[in-house]
Design an enzyme around this catalytic site. Structure first.
Site, PDB file in Angstrom:
ATOM      1  N   ARG A  39       0.807  -1.194   0.086  1.00  0.00           N
ATOM      2  CA  ARG A  39      -0.306  -0.479   0.042  1.00  0.00           C
ATOM      3  C   ARG A  39       0.901   0.821   0.083  1.00  0.00           C
ATOM      4  O   ARG A  39       2.313   1.302   0.046  1.00  0.00           O
ATOM      5  CB  ARG A  39      -0.452  -0.209   1.643  1.00  0.00           C
ATOM      6  CG  ARG A  39      -1.720  -1.097   1.442  1.00  0.00           C
ATOM      7  CD  ARG A  39      -2.504  -0.915   0.604  1.00  0.00           C
ATOM      8  NE  ARG A  39      -4.042   0.101   0.217  1.00  0.00           N
ATOM      9  CZ  ARG A  39      -4.880   0.219   0.954  1.00  0.00           C
ATOM     10  NH1 ARG A  39      -5.138  -0.906   1.937  1.00  0.00           N
ATOM     11  NH2 ARG A  39      -5.959   0.770   1.269  1.00  0.00           N
ATOM     12  N   GLY A  78      14.614 -13.482   9.218  1.00  0.00           N
ATOM     13  CA  GLY A  78      13.436 -13.074   9.122  1.00  0.00           C
ATOM     14  C   GLY A  78      12.241 -13.343   8.806  1.00  0.00           C
ATOM     15  O   GLY A  78      10.680 -12.725  10.252  1.00  0.00           O
ATOM     16  N   HIS A  79      12.091 -13.846   8.139  1.00  0.00           N
ATOM     17  CA  HIS A  79      10.234 -14.635   7.503  1.00  0.00           C
ATOM     18  C   HIS A  79       9.582 -15.411   8.921  1.00  0.00           C
ATOM     19  O   HIS A  79       8.703 -14.918   8.991  1.00  0.00           O
ATOM     20  CB  HIS A  79      10.803 -15.227   6.711  1.00  0.00           C
ATOM     21  CG  HIS A  79       9.840 -15.631   5.938  1.00  0.00           C
ATOM     22  ND1 HIS A  79       8.883 -15.435   4.850  1.00  0.00           N
ATOM     23  CD2 HIS A  79       9.082 -17.691   6.597  1.00  0.00           C
ATOM     24  CE1 HIS A  79       7.745 -16.439   4.938  1.00  0.00           C
ATOM     25  NE2 HIS A  79       7.628 -17.105   5.855  1.00  0.00           N
ATOM     26  N   HIS A 123      18.618 -18.310   7.276  1.00  0.00           N
ATOM     27  CA  HIS A 123      17.411 -19.373   6.145  1.00  0.00           C
ATOM     28  C   HIS A 123      16.546 -19.758   6.609  1.00  0.00           C
ATOM     29  O   HIS A 123      17.380 -21.125   7.194  1.00  0.00           O
ATOM     30  CB  HIS A 123      18.569 -19.096   5.083  1.00  0.00           C
ATOM     31  CG  HIS A 123      17.140 -19.183   3.586  1.00  0.00           C
ATOM     32  ND1 HIS A 123      16.542 -20.403   3.619  1.00  0.00           N
ATOM     33  CD2 HIS A 123      17.566 -18.043   2.407  1.00  0.00           C
ATOM     34  CE1 HIS A 123      15.799 -19.652   2.530  1.00  0.00           C
ATOM     35  NE2 HIS A 123      16.715 -18.402   2.075  1.00  0.00           N
ATOM     36  N   GLU A 128      23.194  -7.762   3.595  1.00  0.00           N
ATOM     37  CA  GLU A 128      22.686  -8.488   2.524  1.00  0.00           C
ATOM     38  C   GLU A 128      22.674  -7.880   1.324  1.00  0.00           C
ATOM     39  O   GLU A 128      22.196  -7.196   0.620  1.00  0.00           O
ATOM     40  CB  GLU A 128      21.688  -9.682   3.478  1.00  0.00           C
ATOM     41  CG  GLU A 128      22.382  -9.883   4.143  1.00  0.00           C
ATOM     42  CD  GLU A 128      20.930 -11.161   4.701  1.00  0.00           C
ATOM     43  OE1 GLU A 128      21.446 -11.993   5.670  1.00  0.00           O
ATOM     44  OE2 GLU A 128      20.601 -11.025   4.124  1.00  0.00           O
ATOM     45  N   HIS A 183      18.424  -6.469   3.485  1.00  0.00           N
ATOM     46  CA  HIS A 183      18.821  -7.326   1.734  1.00  0.00           C
ATOM     47  C   HIS A 183      17.913  -6.608   0.892  1.00  0.00           C
ATOM     48  O   HIS A 183      16.946  -7.170   0.603  1.00  0.00           O
ATOM     49  CB  HIS A 183      18.252  -8.716   1.598  1.00  0.00           C
ATOM     50  CG  HIS A 183      18.805  -9.461   1.103  1.00  0.00           C
ATOM     51  ND1 HIS A 183      18.751 -10.872   1.131  1.00  0.00           N
ATOM     52  CD2 HIS A 183      19.376  -9.379  -0.249  1.00  0.00           C
ATOM     53  CE1 HIS A 183      19.579 -11.615   0.271  1.00  0.00           C
ATOM     54  NE2 HIS A 183      19.733  -9.784  -0.946  1.00  0.00           N
TER      55      HIS A 183
END
Length: 266
Positions: free
Chosen positions: A32, A237-238, A214, A88, A57
């Protein structure tokens, strides 16, 4: 403090540092034109929860982290010199431009993690290859050092590659942990994890620091840290942002820290 002398660990001796990757916060914001959620506010909350670092990143297409975010976060972190800032990316795309500009502006940058991703990749999926990538990486590693930051190379769990990474001048490697995460809890998981243990041991023998990242999450992080020696930093992160939808960002970071503390008591 000289960035090459920092431990990348918390003040409590031996604990792995948690660097929170904010890409997914930026990805949501970019859907948005309202400026929410705020990437800088997310960083403030992560630090409130006890994170020791912030990772971004930025991709050339700015699908999540934008150039402005890189500089705004650096400005925010000027007030917290004990917090590490890790950028990164592929040094042959846009990463070096950010490093140079941060230096020009006098803004903090502690670590550049070189990742061999292509422009069209949705996420990183492999590490550097040696000797194929060695010659072109060497001058960029030297340039980052001249800018006053350390270099971490994103690497697959290959013990034989650690000496080559060190010979290039890398300070650390970031072990690409997707294969561990995929195998975690399966019959073959122990064998996969053993490969990471061997790689970290090889890295430590040649004087490399060890980072990891990761698909690490609250369920698998403790097992990884108990088995893999000398991990100075994990970048997450995720999974962390997904957990924050349920727990809130501050409490999520605290929960990851509890996992790290528990693993350290092994």
């Amino acid at each position: 403090m000289n960035p090459f002398q920092t431990t990348g660990q918390t003040a409590e001796r031996g604990l792995t540092a948690l660097s929170v990757n904010l890409n997914k916060v930026a990805l949501l914001r970019n859907t948005r034109h309202l400026g929410i959620p705020s990437v800088t506010r997310a960083a403030e909350l992560a630090l409130q929860g006890g994170a020791q670092g912030i990772t971004v990143h930025p991709r050339p297409d700015e699908r999540h982290i934008r150039a402005g975010d890189v500089y705004e976060l650096a400005e925010l972190l000027q007030a917290t010199p004990h917090i590490e800032y890790n950028i990164e990316g592929n040094p042959f795309h846009n990463l070096m431009d950010f490093a140079r500009e941060l230096k020009r502006r006098g803004l903090p940058l502690h670590q550049c993690t070189f990742v061999p991703d292509s422009v069209e990749q949705s996420t990183s999926d492999h590490g550097w290859r040696f000797p194929e990538d060695a010659a072109r990486l060497a001058p960029l590693i030297a340039e980052v050092h001249a800018l006053g930051a350390r270099v971490s190379l994103f690497m697959d769990p290959q013990p034989q590659a650690m000496a080559a990474a060190r010979e290039l001048g890398a300070d650390r490697v970031e072990l690409y942990t997707e294969t561990f995460a995929s195998a975690h809890g399966t019959p073959g998981g122990a064998a996969v994890l053993a490969g990471f243990t061997a790689t970290a041991e090889a890295a430590l023998r040649v004087g490399l620091g060890v980072n990891a990242g990761h698909d690490l999450n609250r369920a698998n992080l403790g097992d990884f840290l108990r088995a893999v020696p000398g991990v100075q930093e994990v970048s997450i992160g995720h999974a962390l942002v997904a957990d924050a939808l349920e727990l809130g960002l501050v409490e999520t970071v605290r929960d990851y820290q509890r996992v790290i503390h528990t693993a350290a008591r092994r």
